[in-house]
Scaffold this active site. Structure first.
Site, PDB file in Angstrom:
ATOM      1  CB  THR A  18      55.027  34.259  37.615  1.00  0.00           C
ATOM      2  OG1 THR A  18      54.087  33.225  37.402  1.00  0.00           O
ATOM      3  CG2 THR A  18      55.462  34.265  39.054  1.00  0.00           C
ATOM      4  CG  ASP A  62      48.502  32.632  33.062  1.00  0.00           C
ATOM      5  OD1 ASP A  62      48.644  32.525  34.294  1.00  0.00           O
ATOM      6  OD2 ASP A  62      48.859  31.743  32.256  1.00  0.00           O
TER       7      ASP A  62
HETATM    8  N1  ASP Z   1      51.017  30.882  34.551  1.00  0.00           N
HETATM    9  C1  ASP Z   1      52.144  31.767  34.431  1.00  0.00           C
HETATM   10  C2  ASP Z   1      52.307  32.164  32.983  1.00  0.00           C
HETATM   11  O1  ASP Z   1      52.867  31.418  32.227  1.00  0.00           O
HETATM   12  C3  ASP Z   1      53.371  31.143  34.977  1.00  0.00           C
HETATM   13  C4  ASP Z   1      54.614  31.992  34.882  1.00  0.00           C
HETATM   14  O2  ASP Z   1      54.636  33.131  34.534  1.00  0.00           O
HETATM   15  O3  ASP Z   1      55.660  31.462  35.181  1.00  0.00           O
HETATM   16  O4  ASP Z   1      51.869  33.222  32.606  1.00  0.00           O
END
Ligand code: ASP
Length: 347
Positions: A18, A62
């Site tokens: 994110t 991700d």
């Molecule tokens: N889905 C994302 C990830 O873990 C969530 C985040 O970065 O907080 O890559």
């Protein structure tokens, strides 16, 4: 230039998550963007008084897509650049950050420089982002020195206000800024107006030896979380998986499991086949103590070993790591019961 005035050099490794995401105008979904944009969003990064260089995964991931292969890429980046930098900051998605931090703590044997993982709950591009503070503080921590040595000499997660030992940490909040906790080990530092380090709890290598990185994992392991009503078929299927070498058994309370004959038999047969079964508790705090109840004792009597107070993340990655070294089940059992990188407290 003497050591006091020398600028610390930090390698920033962007893996995805994110923190470096933008909203796709058409679909509304969050998607990774080019790392150069990250620095555009926080020009202050250049002003923290360190020499910062960046490297990024060609295809940002991700963290749901991060596993042994990506762990090896991160470890390789750190070991290839180990001599050239004072510290490393790894930007990573939060979802599996605790697994990566645990894996790196085992892979980077003899680590004596800071490796700080961080990320954010809101993308850097958003007004209320937590990414900016997380990143700037992680860099400051990675650059901190005491005398001739770095203040932090281990793999950590920095999130919101706390620096935590990476292999003691779990993601506990899907939408809080305060998304990580280390329940069984105190925070290593708290970032308020100043950064207060919890010195007695920092990991200190007994001897400083050259870094010895390891890159391979054996994924013939399974996680079996118990629940009331669990069926014999389910347990049998997991324990009967072809090639299975190790199991993390998530038990109740202080390490207790059903005493039904079918369950005891399946566990006994799996141990007899040479499968290493490690007992950890589903509780967030506390340690496994199999002698406390009959429902725990039968596990111990049938050859299940204790994972004490370790997290699921540390236990499963440690099993994969030890089998990845090509160790025998008996050797794996022995190493599972001692702390390799401060991941558990053995009474
Ligand atoms: N889905 C994302 C990830 O873990 C969530 C985040 O970065 O907080 O890559």
């Amino acid at each position: 230039m003497n050591d006091k005035t020398r600028q610390a050099s930090i390698l920033l490794i962007y893996t995805g998550g994110t923190i470096g995401m933008v909203q796709n105008q058409e679909t509304g979904r969050l998607e990774p963007f080019n790392f150069q944009c990250l620095l555009q969003h926080i020009p202050e990064v250049r002003e923290v008084g360190c020499r910062i260089e960046t490297v990024q995964f060609e295809q940002p991931l991700d963290s749901a897509d991060i596993g042994p292969e990506a762990w090896a890429r991160i470890a390789r980046l750190i070991s290839d650049h180990y001599a050239a930098y004072d510290g490393f900051v790894v930007l990573h998605g939060t979802d599996t950050m605790a697994f990566t931090a645990s894996a790196l703590s085992f892979m980077l044997e003899n680590l004596s420089k800071p490796v700080i993982l961080t990320g954010s709950q809101l993308p850097l591009g958003m007004l209320r982002t937590d990414g900016k503070e997380n990143l700037l503080t992680a860099i400051e921590i990675a650059a901190a020195r005491e005398g001739d040595f770095p203040l932090i000499e281990e793999v950590c997660i920095f999130f919101e206000n706390d620096l935590m030992r990476g292999n003691r940490t779990s993601k506990t909040g899907a939408d809080n800024f305060n998304a990580f906790h280390s329940y069984n080990y105190p925070a290593l530092a708290h970032a308020g107006v100043t950064i207060q380090y919890n010195r007695p709890h920092l990991y200190r290598p007994i001897l400083r030896k050259p870094l010895k990185p390891h890159f391979t994992f054996d994924t013939h392991v399974a996680l079996l979380k118990l629940y009331p009503g669990i069926s014999p078929r389910y347990v049998e299927t997991v324990l009967g998986m072809e090639g299975l070498k190790g199991v993390v058994l998530e038990t109740f309370g202080s390490g207790n499991a059903p005493s039904a004959e079918w369950f005891v038999k399946l566990i006994r047969e799996a141990v007899e086949k040479g499968i290493v079964i490690v007992n950890i508790t589903q509780c967030q705090t506390g340690s496994v103590e199999m002698q406390r109840y009959e429902t725990g004792l039968h596990l111990q009597e049938n050859g299940v070993i204790s994972g004490y107070d370790s997290t699921t993340e540390a236990t499963i990655t440690k099993l994969m790591f030890l089998f990845g070294l090509g160790l025998s089940p008996d050797e794996v059992k022995e190493y599972m019961q001692c702390a390799l990188a401060g991941e558990m407290s053995v009474p």
